[in-house]
Design an enzyme around this catalytic site. Structure first.
Site, mmCIF file in Angstrom:
data_model
loop_
_atom_site.group_PDB
_atom_site.id
_atom_site.type_symbol
_atom_site.label_atom_id
_atom_site.label_comp_id
_atom_site.label_asym_id
_atom_site.label_seq_id
_atom_site.Cartn_x
_atom_site.Cartn_y
_atom_site.Cartn_z
ATOM 1 N N GLY A 69 2.577 7.675 10.714
ATOM 2 C CA GLY A 69 2.661 7.754 9.709
ATOM 3 C C GLY A 69 2.967 8.772 8.884
ATOM 4 N N GLU A 125 -4.811 -6.357 12.603
ATOM 5 C CA GLU A 125 -3.622 -7.451 11.524
ATOM 6 C C GLU A 125 -4.234 -8.725 12.362
ATOM 7 O OE1 GLU A 125 0.274 -7.392 10.894
ATOM 8 O OE2 GLU A 125 0.535 -5.305 10.929
ATOM 9 N N THR A 152 1.150 -1.155 -0.270
ATOM 10 C CA THR A 152 0.127 0.221 0.154
ATOM 11 C C THR A 152 0.589 1.061 0.080
ATOM 12 O OG1 THR A 152 -0.495 0.458 2.407
ATOM 13 C CG2 THR A 152 -1.923 -1.145 1.207
ATOM 14 N N VAL A 153 1.892 1.096 1.200
ATOM 15 C CA VAL A 153 2.896 2.685 1.034
ATOM 16 C C VAL A 153 3.667 2.389 -1.008
ATOM 17 C CG1 VAL A 153 4.448 3.958 2.179
ATOM 18 C CG2 VAL A 153 2.931 2.694 3.555
ATOM 19 N N GLU A 172 11.013 9.432 8.164
ATOM 20 C CA GLU A 172 9.680 9.914 8.749
ATOM 21 C C GLU A 172 8.663 8.716 9.110
ATOM 22 O OE1 GLU A 172 8.286 12.347 10.564
ATOM 23 O OE2 GLU A 172 9.780 14.142 9.766
ATOM 24 N N VAL A 222 7.360 6.416 11.996
ATOM 25 C CA VAL A 222 6.976 6.864 13.139
ATOM 26 C C VAL A 222 5.420 8.001 12.521
ATOM 27 C CG1 VAL A 222 6.423 8.246 15.340
ATOM 28 C CG2 VAL A 222 9.095 7.060 14.433
ATOM 29 N N ASP A 282 5.218 -1.823 19.081
ATOM 30 C CA ASP A 282 4.634 -1.208 17.858
ATOM 31 C C ASP A 282 5.148 0.657 18.312
ATOM 32 O OD1 ASP A 282 3.936 -0.772 14.710
ATOM 33 O OD2 ASP A 282 2.692 0.833 16.302
ATOM 34 N N LYS A 322 8.639 2.680 17.657
ATOM 35 C CA LYS A 322 8.666 3.625 17.512
ATOM 36 C C LYS A 322 9.376 4.949 18.697
ATOM 37 C CE LYS A 322 4.909 3.029 14.495
ATOM 38 N NZ LYS A 322 2.908 3.412 14.756
HETATM 39 N N1 HSE Z 1 0.503 -0.996 13.374
HETATM 40 C C1 HSE Z 1 0.677 0.104 13.249
HETATM 41 C C2 HSE Z 1 -0.795 1.553 13.762
HETATM 42 C C3 HSE Z 1 0.327 1.146 12.524
HETATM 43 O O1 HSE Z 1 -1.556 0.939 14.462
HETATM 44 O O2 HSE Z 1 -0.398 2.736 14.605
HETATM 45 C C4 HSE Z 1 1.770 1.749 11.085
HETATM 46 O O3 HSE Z 1 2.903 1.770 12.032
#
Ligand code: HSE
Length: 429
Positions: free
Chosen positions: A134, A190, A13-14, A129, A132, A201, A205
């Site tokens: 998005g 997910e 997607t990105v 960038e 962290v 996650d 970050k």
């Molecule tokens: N899994 C991450 C979130 C998405 O839920 O924020 C992108 O890092």
């Protein structure tokens, strides 16, 4: 104007979003930023994506190393993720003297030092960038616009999945399991949600944010992370009654003797700006000694947002290439110690199930007193379990190690049925 060849590794997607932005805004970037970006090569194992993205057979390949080694590629965009092949590809690109743009938080948070060492030795740009928040531009301000400040703290809601789940647990009283199913149905979580719901996650970050904010290397392994699995809607409801919201907060603070960095569900004042960040949105709240408080808010995931951050990096890397400007490189030069969680000083909320009989509070109170933990408030609630009562204790500021000792001793009392939850309370003042 010479064109700058972009090679993309990974067309999910990105990657698709990056191609879309370059197609749509190529002229704008050429006219206003002075860089003419052209996607010259792209790699993915799924060959169906090539035609879908309008890539010719000359541009597309299933071997990512073809892209890295192609002379038409001036800048490499790594969007494969993980710390396996992605790490090798980033090293190969740097070794070939090519700037790298990546969205790979796991790679940066675990292997940032070695990657920067390699990039600095070659004098090439390494930008991340999109790793962290998005689409939120926050790393760039930390490395450029805010360098006239000592950054004192970084507070982040940097995981959209858990923020969505907590919002639903707050507004609709859903349980953790119900909120997770809903998040999965909507495509936010997910099938294996562990990285998000266990706080890893967010830990990666905040490791990246803390490294840049404090100019000192913080890795994923340095960040104690606690997720939201144990959180009950009851705790969110009780928090609300006493004026707090519950957020999975990623925290990094600079103290006289080192850096405090952690991720855990946190009670924050309901009237703080971060408490209003709901749903899948992310926010990063920074405090600098001259600039004061700043909050960056936006979409933390998704094709458009992450691709926007990648293209911003591409433009900067392309401008540096064209101008021959020296890149900033690794800024983690201060080697500040990371403080252990044990020395943290904060307030605590504890929910206990106690036998509903005379003298229980005295027994429990003695354990708090044993470790010099002072109580700010105590409330008794009804309890569904026969013969038990639910109690909410909120402490004054105390040391984490002492609070942990209290909990370890309390569970051994006969009158204690369960330590149902413990949340850290941050007043953010
Ligand atoms: N899994 C991450 C979130 C998405 O839920 O924020 C992108 O890092």
């Amino acid at each position: 104007m010479k064109t700058i060849g972009v090679g993309i590794l990974g067309l999910g997607t990105v990657g698709g979003g990056v191609i879309d932005i370059i197609n749509r805004h190529k002229d704008k970037m050429r006219d206003h930023a002075g860089v003419d970006l052209v996607v010259t090569r792209a790699a993915d194992l799924n060959t169906e994506r090539f035609a879908q993205l309008g890539l010719t057979s000359q541009q597309a390949t299933t071997d990512a190393f073809d892209v890295v080694n192609d002379p038409s590629v001036d800048i490499v965009v790594e969007l494969i993720g993980g710390i396996g092949i992605a790490r090798e590809l980033v090293h190969a690109a740097i070794a070939a003297g090519k700037p790298v743009i990546t969205a790979n938080k796991a790679l940066l948070a675990s292997h940032g030092a070695e990657l920067f060492e390699a990039a600095d030795a070659k004098g090439v740009d390494l930008r991340f960038e999109a790793s962290v928040g998005g689409g939120i531009p926050v790393l760039e301000p930390l490395t450029h616009s805010l360098t006239g400040n000592e950054i004192l703290s970084v507070l982040g809601i940097v995981n959209g999945t858990t923020n969505y789940m907590l919002s639903r647990m707050t507004e609709a009283g859903l349980s953790f399991d119900e909120a997770l199913v809903e998040a999965q149905d909507l495509g936010y979580a997910e099938a294996d949600p562990s990285a998000d719901v266990d706080g890893l996650d967010a830990a990666a970050k905040i490791a990246i944010l803390a490294s840049l904010a404090f100019n000192s290397r913080v890795t994923l392994a340095d960040v104690p992370a606690e997720g939201i699995r144990k959180l009950a809607p009851t705790d969110i409801e009780y928090a609300r009654e006493i004026g707090y919201a519950v957020k999975l907060l990623a925290i990094a603070r600079k103290h006289a003797h080192g850096i405090d960095v952690r991720v855990h569900p946190t009670m924050i004042p309901a009237d703080h700006q971060l408490a209003s960040v709901d749903g899948v949105y992310n926010a990063v709240y920074l405090t600098g000694d001259f600039v004061g408080d700043l909050m960056f808010f936006g979409e933390g995931a998704g094709a458009g947002a992450a691709a926007s951050a990648v293209v911003g990096d591409l433009v900067e890397a392309a401008r540096a290439l064209q101008s021959g400007n020296k890149v900033i490189g690794c800024t983690c030069t201060d080697n500040l110690p990371i403080l252990p969680l044990d020395v943290l000083e904060t307030r605590y909320y504890v929910r206990l199930l106690l036998a509903d009989k005379a003298g229980v509070i005295e027994q429990v109170g003695k354990v708090f007193a044993r470790y010099n933990v002072s109580l700010q408030s105590l409330k008794q609630r009804g309890c569904a379990q026969k013969g038990m009562a639910e109690f909410i204790f909120v402490t004054h500021k105390t040391i984490e190690a002492d609070m942990q000792s209290v909990l370890a001793d309390i569970i051994n009392l006969d009158v204690v049925g369960e330590v149902a939850s413990m949340l850290r309370v941050e007043d953010l003042d």
